[in-house]
Design a protein around this motif. Structure first.
Motif, PDB file in Angstrom:
ATOM      1  N   ILE A  16      27.341  43.625  36.621  1.00  0.00           N
ATOM      2  CA  ILE A  16      28.628  43.533  37.311  1.00  0.00           C
ATOM      3  C   ILE A  16      29.529  42.521  36.614  1.00  0.00           C
ATOM      4  N   GLN A  17      28.951  41.429  36.149  1.00  0.00           N
ATOM      5  CA  GLN A  17      29.722  40.418  35.419  1.00  0.00           C
ATOM      6  C   GLN A  17      30.353  41.022  34.161  1.00  0.00           C
ATOM      7  N   THR A  18      29.562  41.822  33.432  1.00  0.00           N
ATOM      8  CA  THR A  18      30.092  42.509  32.244  1.00  0.00           C
ATOM      9  C   THR A  18      31.186  43.500  32.629  1.00  0.00           C
ATOM     10  N   LEU A  19      30.974  44.218  33.733  1.00  0.00           N
ATOM     11  CA  LEU A  19      31.968  45.188  34.193  1.00  0.00           C
ATOM     12  C   LEU A  19      33.289  44.508  34.539  1.00  0.00           C
ATOM     13  N   LEU A  20      33.227  43.385  35.254  1.00  0.00           N
ATOM     14  CA  LEU A  20      34.448  42.666  35.620  1.00  0.00           C
ATOM     15  C   LEU A  20      35.184  42.169  34.377  1.00  0.00           C
ATOM     16  N   MET A  21      34.433  41.703  33.401  1.00  0.00           N
ATOM     17  CA  MET A  21      35.047  41.257  32.141  1.00  0.00           C
ATOM     18  C   MET A  21      35.786  42.418  31.490  1.00  0.00           C
ATOM     19  N   MET A  22      35.166  43.588  31.490  1.00  0.00           N
ATOM     20  CA  MET A  22      35.794  44.758  30.866  1.00  0.00           C
ATOM     21  C   MET A  22      37.012  45.232  31.656  1.00  0.00           C
ATOM     22  N   ILE A  23      36.926  45.166  32.982  1.00  0.00           N
ATOM     23  CA  ILE A  23      38.042  45.636  33.813  1.00  0.00           C
ATOM     24  C   ILE A  23      39.304  44.855  33.510  1.00  0.00           C
ATOM     25  N   PHE A  24      39.200  43.525  33.511  1.00  0.00           N
ATOM     26  CA  PHE A  24      40.393  42.693  33.355  1.00  0.00           C
ATOM     27  C   PHE A  24      40.763  42.439  31.897  1.00  0.00           C
ATOM     28  N   GLN A  25      39.909  42.881  30.984  1.00  0.00           N
ATOM     29  CA  GLN A  25      40.249  42.711  29.575  1.00  0.00           C
ATOM     30  C   GLN A  25      40.582  44.036  28.909  1.00  0.00           C
ATOM     31  N   VAL A  26      39.994  45.133  29.384  1.00  0.00           N
ATOM     32  CA  VAL A  26      40.159  46.415  28.687  1.00  0.00           C
ATOM     33  C   VAL A  26      40.598  47.540  29.621  1.00  0.00           C
ATOM     34  N   LEU A  27      39.842  47.764  30.706  1.00  0.00           N
ATOM     35  CA  LEU A  27      40.041  48.970  31.501  1.00  0.00           C
ATOM     36  C   LEU A  27      41.425  49.064  32.123  1.00  0.00           C
ATOM     37  N   ILE A  28      41.987  47.949  32.570  1.00  0.00           N
ATOM     38  CA  ILE A  28      43.348  48.001  33.124  1.00  0.00           C
ATOM     39  C   ILE A  28      44.363  48.165  32.005  1.00  0.00           C
ATOM     40  N   ARG A  29      44.075  47.585  30.840  1.00  0.00           N
ATOM     41  CA  ARG A  29      45.003  47.691  29.701  1.00  0.00           C
ATOM     42  C   ARG A  29      45.069  49.112  29.158  1.00  0.00           C
ATOM     43  N   VAL A  30      43.956  49.842  29.228  1.00  0.00           N
ATOM     44  CA  VAL A  30      43.893  51.184  28.634  1.00  0.00           C
ATOM     45  C   VAL A  30      44.938  52.134  29.222  1.00  0.00           C
ATOM     46  N   PRO A  31      45.037  52.315  30.551  1.00  0.00           N
ATOM     47  CA  PRO A  31      46.047  53.244  31.077  1.00  0.00           C
ATOM     48  C   PRO A  31      47.478  52.775  30.803  1.00  0.00           C
ATOM     49  N   LEU A  32      47.714  51.456  30.843  1.00  0.00           N
ATOM     50  CA  LEU A  32      49.056  50.952  30.541  1.00  0.00           C
ATOM     51  C   LEU A  32      49.440  51.262  29.091  1.00  0.00           C
ATOM     52  N   LEU A  33      48.497  51.019  28.186  1.00  0.00           N
ATOM     53  CA  LEU A  33      48.755  51.295  26.767  1.00  0.00           C
ATOM     54  C   LEU A  33      48.915  52.793  26.529  1.00  0.00           C
ATOM     55  N   PHE A  34      48.107  53.593  27.188  1.00  0.00           N
ATOM     56  CA  PHE A  34      48.178  55.048  27.010  1.00  0.00           C
ATOM     57  C   PHE A  34      49.519  55.592  27.494  1.00  0.00           C
ATOM     58  N   ILE A  35      49.912  55.216  28.706  1.00  0.00           N
ATOM     59  CA  ILE A  35      51.166  55.740  29.264  1.00  0.00           C
ATOM     60  C   ILE A  35      52.364  55.285  28.443  1.00  0.00           C
ATOM     61  N   GLY A  36      52.372  53.972  28.094  1.00  0.00           N
ATOM     62  CA  GLY A  36      53.493  53.450  27.309  1.00  0.00           C
ATOM     63  C   GLY A  36      53.592  54.107  25.952  1.00  0.00           C
ATOM     64  N   ALA A  37      52.466  54.238  25.227  1.00  0.00           N
ATOM     65  CA  ALA A  37      52.484  54.851  23.895  1.00  0.00           C
ATOM     66  C   ALA A  37      52.841  56.334  23.980  1.00  0.00           C
ATOM     67  N   PHE A  38      52.380  57.001  25.035  1.00  0.00           N
ATOM     68  CA  PHE A  38      52.668  58.433  25.199  1.00  0.00           C
ATOM     69  C   PHE A  38      54.175  58.661  25.375  1.00  0.00           C
ATOM     70  N   ILE A  39      54.782  57.865  26.245  1.00  0.00           N
ATOM     71  CA  ILE A  39      56.227  58.019  26.496  1.00  0.00           C
ATOM     72  C   ILE A  39      57.032  57.666  25.246  1.00  0.00           C
ATOM     73  N   LEU A  40      56.696  56.561  24.597  1.00  0.00           N
ATOM     74  CA  LEU A  40      57.460  56.117  23.433  1.00  0.00           C
ATOM     75  C   LEU A  40      57.280  57.043  22.240  1.00  0.00           C
ATOM     76  N   SER A  41      56.088  57.656  22.109  1.00  0.00           N
ATOM     77  CA  SER A  41      55.884  58.595  21.002  1.00  0.00           C
ATOM     78  C   SER A  41      56.763  59.825  21.162  1.00  0.00           C
ATOM     79  N   ILE A  42      56.903  60.310  22.384  1.00  0.00           N
ATOM     80  CA  ILE A  42      57.756  61.490  22.628  1.00  0.00           C
ATOM     81  C   ILE A  42      59.234  61.132  22.430  1.00  0.00           C
ATOM     82  N   ILE A  43      59.613  59.915  22.840  1.00  0.00           N
ATOM     83  CA  ILE A  43      60.990  59.474  22.618  1.00  0.00           C
ATOM     84  C   ILE A  43      61.278  59.342  21.127  1.00  0.00           C
TER      85      ILE A  43
END
Length: 577
Positions: free
Chosen positions: A125-152
């Protein structure tokens, strides 16, 4: 679980803010690359003009990179701190919850299983929490932002992004479907490996005495090999994911470059904008691919963490099978009464005790005898309410034990279990478990009654002498005498001795019994014994056979009236002769 995380709102906010800075910097950089390439392709600007603009954009890129770097460092620090403090809280919450469990609850989970949950599962669980706040939340933000900007950036190439995303998601989903069952097996195998290792370490003398090292090693190897096969299956699947992602992304980049080059050839007028945009487009594509790959990888590891989270939640949400009344503490005398009591252990269809009824007056010394498995220890454990009866009523001081506060019951009754268990620390620390405010006078009195003072006084440190793990630095008889001392130090109204003098020699046992008669005459004492000689002077003796109370009386009366008691006595008398 949410409660443990919600206690640290400041850290959560800091982690999210630093993550947004990190994502914003990553998405902002490609737009400047587009501007730099557009300037380089602009034929209307002089060389000096191009150098000035490119320099300005270069400085901006460095500033953005610094912001991103600072955000990444701070995000890593806050994510690590969240993981550490939350896992520490969960570990404490789980331990406190386990302390509320009854014997039945602990048997339901199994002690080895609970140890794995408190250690390995919380580490997951400790490893999971580290990944959530370091990677997993960043992934959808980066994906959505890059997807929109690439189409623009290059609207005509939107379909390439869609195809790449669909292919990568399909590969990730297939891999997760293959690996999912393996993750579910990891923790079960860890439970079994932990149990084998624990049993071998605790029973090292038995293993070596019977030369079972080879058999035990084979048993451990089998479970370890099963875990290895699951790990290898995950590793083989994972090893195909990255090459598949790389091929998909490189093909997408190739198609994008071909299409842009075709557009530039057909329409040189838009060449400057298209050439500037292709680099940004490729960078956004790589960010999209990175987001999906990281999401897939982290989901793979997160699935194991989610299994562990479910196992911890199972402990925290478990309803304790035994509840104590919140009534005020009260004083009870040493009277005991069983009224048509039946008892069966959880998941055991055969009752251990059947229709047990008897009364014991305050201050009486009562022996409990019977063959092995007759239910003697089980009967004794119902009195301090370590278990609740399946049917009937157990009363102490005239009150149903289910309607007495926990403090009242624990203050009234002491039980010295058959297996002498000491905790690492000191002798005084173990004795104060029976009475936290015990002083030297209390310890000396109890130790003299239990005949423990004779060896304690020989130790240089006395009551501050160290106790090793499980009391391994004391003999069996010494551990039993220390356990008896701990049981009588609080001067309970009821004292239960569950075959707790079995490791004592006849002389020491006689001294303990004489001290009980002399010092504990007002205490109701129940002595569970295999040897009739241990209870021959008791006021009354309960005779159990196959879970039933078949006779009750003193030694003389039972010899005259009870066939079961006569058989036990004749067998033991014959052995003595």
């Amino acid at each position: 679980m949410i409660k443990a995380i919600g206690k640290h709102k400041g850290l959560l906010l800091a982690a999210l803010v630093t993550m947004l800075v990190q994502v914003g910097a990553a998405l902002w950089q490609p737009s400047y690359m587009k501007q730099i390439l557009s300037v380089m392709a602009d034929t209307s600007l002089s060389l000096n003009g191009k150098v000035d603009k490119i320099s300005n954009y270069g400085v901006a890129l460095i500033v953005i990179a610094v912001f991103g770097l600072v955000g990444s460092i701070l995000n890593t620090i806050t994510a690590a701190k969240i993981a550490q403090v939350v896992s520490a809280d969960l570990r404490e919450m789980t331990f406190r919850k386990i302390q509320t469990f009854s014997y039945a609850d602990i048997e339901k989970f199994n002690s080895a299983n609970l140890v794995v949950r408190m250690t390995n599962d919380i580490n997951q669980i400790q490893t999971l929490l580290m990944m959530i706040f370091q990677v997993l939340i960043r992934v959808p933000l980066l994906f959505i932002g890059a997807f929109i900007l690439s189409i623009i950036t290059l609207p005509q190439l939107w379909w390439i992004i869609i195809v790449m995303v669909v292919l990568i998601v399909l590969v990730t989903g297939l891999a997760m479907r293959i690996m999912g069952p393996h993750f579910a097996s990891f923790q079960q195998l860890m439970d079994r490996i932990n149990a084998i290792a624990r049993d071998n370490l605790r029973g090292a003398r038995v293993v070596k005495s019977f030369v079972q090292e080879k058999n035990q090693a084979q048993k451990f190897d089998k479970e370890s090999d099963d875990l290895l096969q699951h790990n290898l299956a995950v590793g083989y699947t994972f090893s195909t994911m990255i090459p598949a992602f790389t091929i998909i992304s490189q093909l997408a980049i190739f198609v994008a470059i071909v299409i842009v080059s075709t557009l530039v050839t057909k329409s040189p007028a838009v060449a400057q904008d298209q050439l500037g945009g292709i680099m940004s487009f490729i960078q956004y594509m790589m960010q999209i691919m990175f987001a999906i790959i990281m999401g897939g990888m982290m989901s793979m590891f997160a699935s194991r963490g989610m299994v562990s989270m479910g196992r911890i939640r199972e402990v925290l949400d478990a309803e304790t099978s035994m509840h104590f009344d919140t009534t005020a503490d009260e004083e009870l005398d040493g009277a005991i009464e069983f009224d048509h009591v039946d008892f069966a252990y959880p998941n055991d269809e055969t009752p251990t005790l059947k229709d047990i009824s008897f009364k014991i007056d305050p201050g009486e010394m009562v022996g409990i005898v019977g063959a092995t498995g007759a239910g003697k220890s089980t009967l004794a454990q119902l009195i301090p309410r370590l278990f609740d009866p399946t049917a009937g009523t157990v009363k102490v001081g005239g009150k149903d034990v289910r309607h007495v506060s926990q403090n009242t019951l624990k203050r009234t009754i002491s039980i010295v279990l058959q297996k002498a268990i000491l905790f690492s620390g000191t002798i005084a620390g173990n004795l104060k478990q029976g009475k936290p405010d015990a002083d030297d006078t209390d310890m000396n009195r109890a130790a003299q009654i239990a005949q423990a003072s004779e060896f304690i006084n020989r130790l240089p440190e006395g009551y501050n002498a160290p106790v090793e793990e499980r009391g391994n630095n004391f003999s069996g008889g010494q551990k039993q005498r220390l356990s008896i001392t701990r049981g009588i130090i609080k001067q309970p109204k009821i004292l239960i001795l569950d075959d707790s003098t079995s490791a004592l020699d006849a002389h020491s046992e006689k001294l303990v019994q004489d001290a009980f008669n002399r010092e504990l005459s007002a205490t109701t004492t129940l002595i569970i014994a295999q040897k009739i000689s241990s209870v021959v002077h008791a006021d009354k003796i309960l005779v159990l056979d196959a879970g039933r109370l078949v006779a009750i009386g003193n030694h003389k009366a039972l010899l005259a009236s009870s066939e079961v008691y006569q058989q036990i006595y004749a067998t033991q008398k014959g052995q003595e002769d």
